[in-house]
Design a protein around this motif. Sequence first.
Motif, mmCIF file in Angstrom:
data_model
loop_
_atom_site.group_PDB
_atom_site.id
_atom_site.type_symbol
_atom_site.label_atom_id
_atom_site.label_comp_id
_atom_site.label_asym_id
_atom_site.label_seq_id
_atom_site.Cartn_x
_atom_site.Cartn_y
_atom_site.Cartn_z
ATOM 1 N N VAL A 14 43.230 86.047 23.553
ATOM 2 C CA VAL A 14 42.848 87.123 23.241
ATOM 3 C C VAL A 14 41.753 87.258 22.241
ATOM 4 O O VAL A 14 41.590 86.230 21.437
ATOM 5 C CB VAL A 14 43.830 88.129 22.815
ATOM 6 C CG1 VAL A 14 45.068 88.517 23.858
ATOM 7 C CG2 VAL A 14 44.670 87.424 21.458
ATOM 8 N N PRO A 15 40.686 88.132 21.940
ATOM 9 C CA PRO A 15 39.867 87.908 20.945
ATOM 10 C C PRO A 15 40.400 88.010 19.534
ATOM 11 O O PRO A 15 41.391 88.558 19.241
ATOM 12 C CB PRO A 15 38.959 89.389 20.942
ATOM 13 C CG PRO A 15 39.229 89.647 22.323
ATOM 14 C CD PRO A 15 40.662 89.434 22.556
ATOM 15 N N PRO A 34 38.106 83.540 22.988
ATOM 16 C CA PRO A 34 36.820 84.030 22.224
ATOM 17 C C PRO A 34 37.338 84.324 20.827
ATOM 18 O O PRO A 34 38.617 84.570 20.484
ATOM 19 C CB PRO A 34 36.993 85.590 23.061
ATOM 20 C CG PRO A 34 38.328 85.788 23.485
ATOM 21 C CD PRO A 34 39.091 84.190 23.784
ATOM 22 N N LEU A 35 36.326 83.757 20.123
ATOM 23 C CA LEU A 35 36.624 83.770 18.457
ATOM 24 C C LEU A 35 35.415 84.109 17.791
ATOM 25 O O LEU A 35 34.344 83.960 18.123
ATOM 26 C CB LEU A 35 37.186 82.442 18.055
ATOM 27 C CG LEU A 35 37.133 82.228 16.612
ATOM 28 C CD1 LEU A 35 38.392 82.859 16.104
ATOM 29 C CD2 LEU A 35 37.459 80.438 16.450
ATOM 30 N N VAL A 36 35.538 84.886 16.796
ATOM 31 C CA VAL A 36 34.250 85.529 15.933
ATOM 32 C C VAL A 36 35.024 85.048 14.306
ATOM 33 O O VAL A 36 36.009 85.533 14.225
ATOM 34 C CB VAL A 36 34.072 87.178 15.966
ATOM 35 C CG1 VAL A 36 33.210 87.458 14.892
ATOM 36 C CG2 VAL A 36 33.899 87.542 17.448
ATOM 37 N N ARG A 37 34.022 84.393 13.995
ATOM 38 C CA ARG A 37 34.526 83.707 12.532
ATOM 39 C C ARG A 37 33.414 84.020 11.488
ATOM 40 O O ARG A 37 32.312 83.918 11.797
ATOM 41 C CB ARG A 37 34.912 82.483 12.876
ATOM 42 C CG ARG A 37 33.845 81.528 13.170
ATOM 43 C CD ARG A 37 34.450 79.977 13.489
ATOM 44 N NE ARG A 37 33.485 79.530 14.618
ATOM 45 C CZ ARG A 37 32.628 78.511 14.214
ATOM 46 N NH1 ARG A 37 32.800 77.794 12.746
ATOM 47 N NH2 ARG A 37 31.907 77.957 14.861
ATOM 48 N N SER A 38 33.824 84.202 10.234
ATOM 49 C CA SER A 38 32.787 84.063 9.236
ATOM 50 C C SER A 38 33.189 82.700 8.574
ATOM 51 O O SER A 38 33.959 81.903 8.709
ATOM 52 C CB SER A 38 32.988 85.218 8.017
ATOM 53 O OG SER A 38 34.653 84.941 7.515
ATOM 54 N N ARG A 39 31.951 82.100 8.257
ATOM 55 C CA ARG A 39 31.988 80.657 7.767
ATOM 56 C C ARG A 39 31.495 80.435 6.396
ATOM 57 O O ARG A 39 30.299 80.891 6.015
ATOM 58 C CB ARG A 39 31.227 79.755 8.624
ATOM 59 C CG ARG A 39 30.993 78.313 8.269
ATOM 60 C CD ARG A 39 31.940 77.617 9.257
ATOM 61 N NE ARG A 39 31.407 76.246 9.234
ATOM 62 C CZ ARG A 39 32.191 75.422 8.619
ATOM 63 N NH1 ARG A 39 33.020 75.520 7.429
ATOM 64 N NH2 ARG A 39 31.605 73.933 8.474
ATOM 65 N N ALA A 40 32.216 80.012 5.333
ATOM 66 C CA ALA A 40 31.878 79.790 3.901
ATOM 67 C C ALA A 40 32.804 78.427 3.670
ATOM 68 O O ALA A 40 33.680 78.670 3.317
ATOM 69 C CB ALA A 40 32.047 80.982 3.359
ATOM 70 N N PRO A 41 32.236 77.386 3.845
ATOM 71 C CA PRO A 41 32.948 76.275 3.671
ATOM 72 C C PRO A 41 33.649 75.982 2.230
ATOM 73 O O PRO A 41 32.637 76.360 1.067
ATOM 74 C CB PRO A 41 31.901 74.882 3.990
ATOM 75 C CG PRO A 41 30.840 75.520 4.781
ATOM 76 C CD PRO A 41 30.936 76.882 4.350
ATOM 77 N N ILE A 72 29.789 83.870 13.140
ATOM 78 C CA ILE A 72 29.501 83.101 14.214
ATOM 79 C C ILE A 72 30.600 83.663 15.274
ATOM 80 O O ILE A 72 31.580 83.962 15.204
ATOM 81 C CB ILE A 72 29.777 81.648 13.914
ATOM 82 C CG1 ILE A 72 29.024 81.362 13.087
ATOM 83 C CG2 ILE A 72 29.845 80.889 15.037
ATOM 84 C CD1 ILE A 72 29.715 79.825 12.327
ATOM 85 N N ALA A 73 30.093 83.964 16.535
ATOM 86 C CA ALA A 73 30.730 84.237 17.700
ATOM 87 C C ALA A 73 30.797 83.369 18.826
ATOM 88 O O ALA A 73 29.839 82.506 19.423
ATOM 89 C CB ALA A 73 30.055 85.504 18.314
ATOM 90 N N ASP A 74 31.967 82.641 18.946
ATOM 91 C CA ASP A 74 32.226 81.642 19.712
ATOM 92 C C ASP A 74 32.654 82.269 21.179
ATOM 93 O O ASP A 74 33.727 82.821 21.247
ATOM 94 C CB ASP A 74 33.211 80.683 19.558
ATOM 95 C CG ASP A 74 32.814 79.848 17.974
ATOM 96 O OD1 ASP A 74 31.527 79.351 17.831
ATOM 97 O OD2 ASP A 74 33.785 79.758 16.977
ATOM 98 N N SER A 75 31.941 82.371 22.251
ATOM 99 C CA SER A 75 32.447 82.881 23.362
ATOM 100 C C SER A 75 32.296 82.041 24.553
ATOM 101 O O SER A 75 31.794 81.205 24.646
ATOM 102 C CB SER A 75 31.415 84.011 23.433
ATOM 103 O OG SER A 75 30.265 83.909 23.848
#
Length: 75
Positions: A14-15, A34-41, A72-75
């Motif tokens: 699931v998303p 499906p994965l949407v992520r914010s990236r701030a290491p 970032i949207a990983d689809s």
Amino acid sequence: MMLAAGLRDALGPVPIGAHDDGILRYGPDRIGPPLVRSRAPLSEAWGPLCAGLAAAIRGEPCQQTLLNVALIADS
């Protein structure tokens, strides 16, 4: 990302939206789309965190630091 990994295991494909803090053990490649992520290491946050702690120890006011965050949207 650790919570996203648990959700993916429980719910399947699931998303999911999650924050990616750059911990390799829970990278997006281990979760899958499906994965949407914010990236701030976290590696970019240590300097401002240490500066704020040092200021607090000296009794000085701490300044807010805003880091760049990527969506970032990983689809």
